[in-house]
Design an enzyme around this catalytic site. Structure first.
Site, PDB file in Angstrom:
ATOM      1  N   GLU A 149      -3.698  -9.558   3.892  1.00 43.11           N
ATOM      2  CA  GLU A 149      -4.501  -9.273   5.086  1.00 43.11           C
ATOM      3  C   GLU A 149      -5.628 -10.264   5.316  1.00 43.11           C
ATOM      4  O   GLU A 149      -6.026 -10.520   6.461  1.00 43.11           O
ATOM      5  CB  GLU A 149      -5.085  -7.851   4.994  1.00 43.11           C
ATOM      6  CG  GLU A 149      -4.094  -6.731   5.235  1.00 43.11           C
ATOM      7  CD  GLU A 149      -3.326  -6.330   3.989  1.00 43.11           C
ATOM      8  OE1 GLU A 149      -2.621  -5.317   4.027  1.00 43.11           O
ATOM      9  OE2 GLU A 149      -3.418  -7.040   2.950  1.00 43.11           O
ATOM     10  N   GLU A 209       0.829  -1.209   0.000  1.00 39.89           N
ATOM     11  CA  GLU A 209       0.000   0.000   0.000  1.00 39.89           C
ATOM     12  C   GLU A 209       0.865   1.261   0.000  1.00 39.89           C
ATOM     13  O   GLU A 209       0.522   2.262  -0.633  1.00 39.89           O
ATOM     14  CB  GLU A 209      -0.941  -0.014   1.209  1.00 39.89           C
ATOM     15  CG  GLU A 209      -2.057  -1.051   1.073  1.00 39.89           C
ATOM     16  CD  GLU A 209      -2.957  -1.147   2.291  1.00 39.89           C
ATOM     17  OE1 GLU A 209      -4.176  -1.001   2.157  1.00 39.89           O
ATOM     18  OE2 GLU A 209      -2.416  -1.368   3.394  1.00 39.89           O
TER      19      GLU A 209
END
Length: 700
Positions: A126, A106
């Site tokens: 995640e 990210e």
């Protein structure tokens, strides 16, 4: 130096910001603060015209520091860091020198340009923690790669080779050229329009709607019991249906929905449990492991062959012993066939097949094992046979060789006692199929030396197993607990439940199969032979697995002969319910005076799972397992206990220890003599339930 974990240097007119938060550049508060300070400093410096963000470690960043999930002062949050980067008036290039995962990817996505190396992999894992990317990953990634690719990466959490992500990276180069390439890209971007990912416009189309629908259907079938995968799809969909800032808001809402679930708590517990299993506080850190250059395997059958493949896969030479040449030839042929099948599927090259087979040599003489550093016995599960093997090994093996038994139930200390070197004897309990299953129970004997244990734990990693240290008792941890589960499922059939109903309830709970399907696949004769060796333990209970015993004695030993609890058509693994098994159960129940009745789904689930958990508390009380979380690791990797429940001990904490204790007491009181013997709540379970002590804090 901006911070102890972030450094900054100037290359011409470019500020190179380097992360160094060992070991994996977790994006902890210190690193986030350091990045903000470094970027702000570069923005305010009139001599600096562009910025490169990279890493001084082999990994770019493994993402969030999940130990921070428990709370505390988390400011600045990662989205604040990424907003600063994306809105920088000066171009920022991510030089992704190693793996970029989760928040690490990210971070790279928020930069204006990305440069990486040829063989690198990146990902958003995640979902394995029961959550979804929460710092813009679900909104930025679909703006840089095709929707199907973004969905696959986010929903599966799997690492993706950068070579298939050309749209994301402006340049893919060699490791040696990476920094120079990143600086060059940064300098070329000076004065140009800065391309913020958030400004890229995307929208839902009919074709994309079909992609999402297909992904939803596939995910629903594959990810049963998990909460986060469906929310990952919803978050990616928001990128196509909402403006960027609203999409970020929706991502945050979905992130919190995931975070506040039993699944997220379970998956995060398991993440730490797997890492904790490698720690053995009782062994000094400076204990030196023994050098393992050559391994020998006694037995070339299914288990021995599978074990041998693990070492050949790791590049370690293996000598396999069978006393009969025909058995040896057959074993080596099966291994070759397994490798050839992998090659046909594209998992190995033919060169790799030959390379691995070249590491495997056969022998029919114990004397040929004299130079082995580790010998693993994988013969018939009978104490007299095991002892014969170890007596022979004791005579031929060199000093310092580790002698390991693959026994799944027998007393490792009794085996060790038949040698002159009990300090060198250990249990290495592989799970079948041994070349596939990740779990390795490492059984510490009373006299096993510390360096033997350390070597075994280290070796588990070498052959890509998850090693868990356990003590000596019947069945160790895994099989001792599964014995309780099997006993209770057998008793429920006598009381009126059908095998297929019990199997469905357990499958719906999250296990890959129920107890009767599992028994048929493994072979009902295995459990039968174990029960024959433990008659003193079960003779007070004539109902103990009596239906299974009758099936075995009639030759119905499971899938391998086409009939066990279920029937099987030739070449099929699909179980077919057999009414005659119900007739056997009804007859045996009548003979034993057991009343058949309607049993609720909830009772079936509780009576299969709660005694298993109760046995876990007994194991913990006796010190057979070092910690409760080790039991969870064993059950997830060895028996398919659903990771979205975290393992049996985590599941117990989730629903409440008092609930488990109360239900055990209820069945203890309501099931007559059977209940009084088999459903006594563990003293430790009752103690921790009453004190409300967390299992993670318990130490024997």
């Amino acid at each position: 130096m901006v911070d102890s974990v972030v450094s900054q240097k100037t290359v011409s007119n470019v500020s190179v910001v380097s992360m160094a938060n060992a070991p994996v550049n977790a994006l902890s508060k210190a690193l986030r603060v350091g990045l903000i300070d470094a970027v702000n400093k570069a923005i305010s410096d009139t001599e600096i015209e562009a910025i490169v963000i990279t890493s001084d470690l082999p990994l770019f960043s493994a993402g969030a520091d999940i130990s921070e999930f428990s709370g505390g002062d988390l400011s600045p949050m990662l989205p604040e860091v990424l907003a600063l980067i994306e809105n920088s008036p000066k171009p920022i290039v991510a030089a992704v020198n190693g793996g970029a995962f989760g928040g690490g990817l990210e971070l790279a996505l928020a930069c204006h340009y990305r440069v990486t190396t040829e063989k690198n992999k990146v990902g958003l894992p995640e979902v394995h923690l029961g959550i979804l990317p929460g710092a813009g990953g679900t909104q930025r990634l679909p703006r840089l790669v095709p929707a199907a690719t973004a969905l696959q990466m986010i929903v599966s959490g799997a690492p993706t080779p950068v070579k298939v992500l050309n749209d994301m990276f402006i340049k893919i180069t060699t490791p040696e050229s990476l920094l120079d390439a990143a600086v060059d890209v940064a300098q070329q971007a000076i004065g140009e329009v800065i391309p913020a990912t958030s400004k890229i416009e995307i929208a839902m189309t009919e074709q994309l709607a079909t992609v999402f629908a297909q992904t939803e259907a596939h995910t629903a079938a594959k990810a049963r019991g998990f909460f986060a995968p469906a929310k990952c799809i919803d978050a990616v969909k928001a990128a196509f249906e909402l403006p960027f800032n609203e999409g970020l808001k929706r991502e945050g809402e979905l992130f919190m929905q995931c975070m506040n679930t039993p699944q997220a708590r379970a998956q995060q517990h398991f993440f730490f449990a797997e890492r904790a299993a490698a720690s053995i506080p009782s062994i000094a850190k400076d204990t030196k492991a023994r050098d393992i250059q050559q391994v020998a395997i006694i037995g070339a059958g299914t288990m021995g062959g599978g074990i041998a493949m693990n070492f050949a896969n790791a590049g370690i030479p293996v000598r396999m012993l069978e006393l009969e040449q025909a058995a040896l030839d057959k074993g080596l042929a099966v291994i070759r066939k397994n490798y050839e099948n992998s090659a046909k599927k594209g998992k190995l090259t033919q060169e790799q097949v030959e390379q691995r087979m070249s590491l495997l040599q056969g022998t029919t003489e114990y004397s040929d094992l004299s130079e082995a550093d580790l010998v693993i016995e994988a013969v018939f599960e009978k104490m007299s046979v095991k002892k014969q093997v170890f007596e022979a090994l004791d005579k031929v093996c060199k000093d310092g060789a580790i002698l390991a038994t693959n026994t799944s139930t027998l007393d490792v200390d009794e085996i060790a006692a038949c040698t002159s070197r009990p300090q060198d004897v250990i249990g290495l309990h592989f799970f079948s199929p041994a070349n596939v299953m990740k779990l390795l129970e490492i059984v510490r004997g009373e006299k096993t030396a510390d360096d033997v244990i350390k070597t075994s734990m280290k070796l588990a990693k070498t052959i890509r197993k998850v090693g868990v240290l356990v003590g000596v008792c019947f069945g160790f941890v895994g099989n001792r607990m599964i014995e309780v589960y099997g006993r209770e499922s057998g008793r429920l059939v006598l009381e009126g439940a059908t095998p297929e109903r019990i199997d469905k309830i357990i499958y719906d709970f999250g296990l890959p199969m129920g107890p009767f399907t599992m028994g048929d696949m493994a072979g009902l004769d295995i459990g039968y032979f174990v029960r024959q060796s433990r008659k003193a333990f079960i003779e007070h209970d004539p109902s103990y697995c009596t239906v299974a015993d009758e099936l075995v004695e009639a030759g119905r030993v499971g899938l391998k002969v086409g009939k066990g609890v279920y029937l099987y058509e030739q070449g099929s693994r699909t179980p077919i319910p057999d009414p005659s098994v119900i007739e056997i159960a009804q007859r045996r129940a009548k003979e034993l005076g057991i009343e058949q009745r309607q049993i609720s789904d909830q009772e079936i689930l509780e009576r299969c799972i709660y005694p298993l958990i109760n046995e876990g508390f007994e194991i913990l009380k006796e010190g057979i397992a070092q910690r409760a979380s080790d039991i969870d690791v064993i059950y997830v990797y060895g028996y398919g206990f659903p990771v979205h429940r975290g393992g049996p001990m985590q599941y117990a904490e989730e629903i409440g220890l008092q609930e488990i204790a109360d239900k055990m007491q209820h069945y203890h009181d309501s099931l007559g003599e059977y209940g009084k013997h088999w459903f006594k709540p563990s003293d430790l379970l009752v103690e921790l339930a009453q004190s409300k002590q967390a299992l993670a804090t318990y130490k024997k």
